[in-house]
Design a protein around this motif. Sequence first.
Motif, PDB file in Angstrom:
ATOM      1  N   ARG A 243       0.828  -1.219   0.000  1.00  0.00           N
ATOM      2  CA  ARG A 243       0.000   0.000   0.000  1.00  0.00           C
ATOM      3  C   ARG A 243       0.853   1.256   0.000  1.00  0.00           C
ATOM      4  O   ARG A 243       0.474   2.281  -0.585  1.00  0.00           O
ATOM      5  CB  ARG A 243      -0.933  -0.001   1.219  1.00  0.00           C
TER       6      ARG A 243
ATOM      7  N   GLY B 153       0.499   2.549  -5.938  1.00  0.00           N
ATOM      8  CA  GLY B 153      -0.706   3.369  -5.954  1.00  0.00           C
ATOM      9  C   GLY B 153      -1.298   3.469  -7.347  1.00  0.00           C
ATOM     10  O   GLY B 153      -1.020   2.651  -8.233  1.00  0.00           O
ATOM     11  N   TRP B 154      -2.122   4.508  -7.554  1.00  0.00           N
ATOM     12  CA  TRP B 154      -2.791   4.672  -8.833  1.00  0.00           C
ATOM     13  C   TRP B 154      -1.806   4.919  -9.971  1.00  0.00           C
ATOM     14  O   TRP B 154      -2.017   4.475 -11.095  1.00  0.00           O
ATOM     15  CB  TRP B 154      -3.795   5.818  -8.743  1.00  0.00           C
ATOM     16  N   ARG B 155      -0.724   5.642  -9.694  1.00  0.00           N
ATOM     17  CA  ARG B 155       0.270   5.884 -10.747  1.00  0.00           C
ATOM     18  C   ARG B 155       0.785   4.572 -11.306  1.00  0.00           C
ATOM     19  O   ARG B 155       0.827   4.354 -12.518  1.00  0.00           O
ATOM     20  CB  ARG B 155       1.432   6.721 -10.207  1.00  0.00           C
TER      21      ARG B 155
ATOM     22  N   PHE C  22      -0.536   1.610 -11.038  1.00  0.00           N
ATOM     23  CA  PHE C  22      -1.628   0.875 -11.671  1.00  0.00           C
ATOM     24  C   PHE C  22      -1.827   1.326 -13.113  1.00  0.00           C
ATOM     25  O   PHE C  22      -1.942   0.497 -14.037  1.00  0.00           O
ATOM     26  CB  PHE C  22      -2.917   1.065 -10.866  1.00  0.00           C
ATOM     27  N   TRP C  23      -1.854   2.634 -13.332  1.00  0.00           N
ATOM     28  CA  TRP C  23      -2.101   3.145 -14.677  1.00  0.00           C
ATOM     29  C   TRP C  23      -0.904   2.928 -15.600  1.00  0.00           C
ATOM     30  O   TRP C  23      -1.074   2.632 -16.783  1.00  0.00           O
ATOM     31  CB  TRP C  23      -2.464   4.626 -14.622  1.00  0.00           C
TER      32      TRP C  23
END
Length: 223
Positions: A115, A119-121, A123-124
């Motif tokens: 965690r 993060g989202w970065r 993931f994308w």
Amino acid sequence: MAAGVIGAWAALHVFAVWRLDAPAHPLLAVLCLIGLTWLSVGLFIVAHDAMHGAVAPGRPRLNAAVGALALALYAGFSWRKLIVKHMAHHRHAGTDDDPDFGRGGPVRWYAGFVRTYFGWREFWVLGSAVILYALILGPRWPYVAFWAVPSILASMQLFVFGTWLPHRPGHDDFPDRHNARSTRVSDPLSLLTCFHFGGYHHEHHLHPSVPWWRLPSTRRTRA
């Protein structure tokens, strides 16, 4: 050494993704997966050395460029985010202010570790890369495994040998305020598990500017 690790990962990645017919050669596919996992650990260690200025001493911009490249190849990680957190780890190792420190057993600690850094970065970035590969290569499912799976397995390897074993409390006494211990395994095993950051973790906290391949010599020098 950094160029060798990055180049080896890139070469094996290109072979596994673009050239290997994994269903037709399952044993070779497994060997590639193992090799890419170990080299993914190496990518993170190269970035880690760059954070301490050990890749190109006295050249901070080059260290940052090499570290950012290694992290991008590993899992799309942010150089700026990781260097801030890693410096905090060295200042507050083994305390509640240490972003790498966790309470409870290894599973709970690893979940917190993920965690903190994924993060989202990430993931994308990884998701976009998979989509791009799918558009170029078509429905060849194994190519997904040769980036995502080694990155995940490498994160577990880095956590167990580079964080949990060296910093877990209550196992035995820490030698000093760094709250870090070395696992004292043989040099070949130390290299295979975490590029010497398990077998020589205490030495790393004592000498953070020493690159991974010189860590064994720090113990011999002290002895």
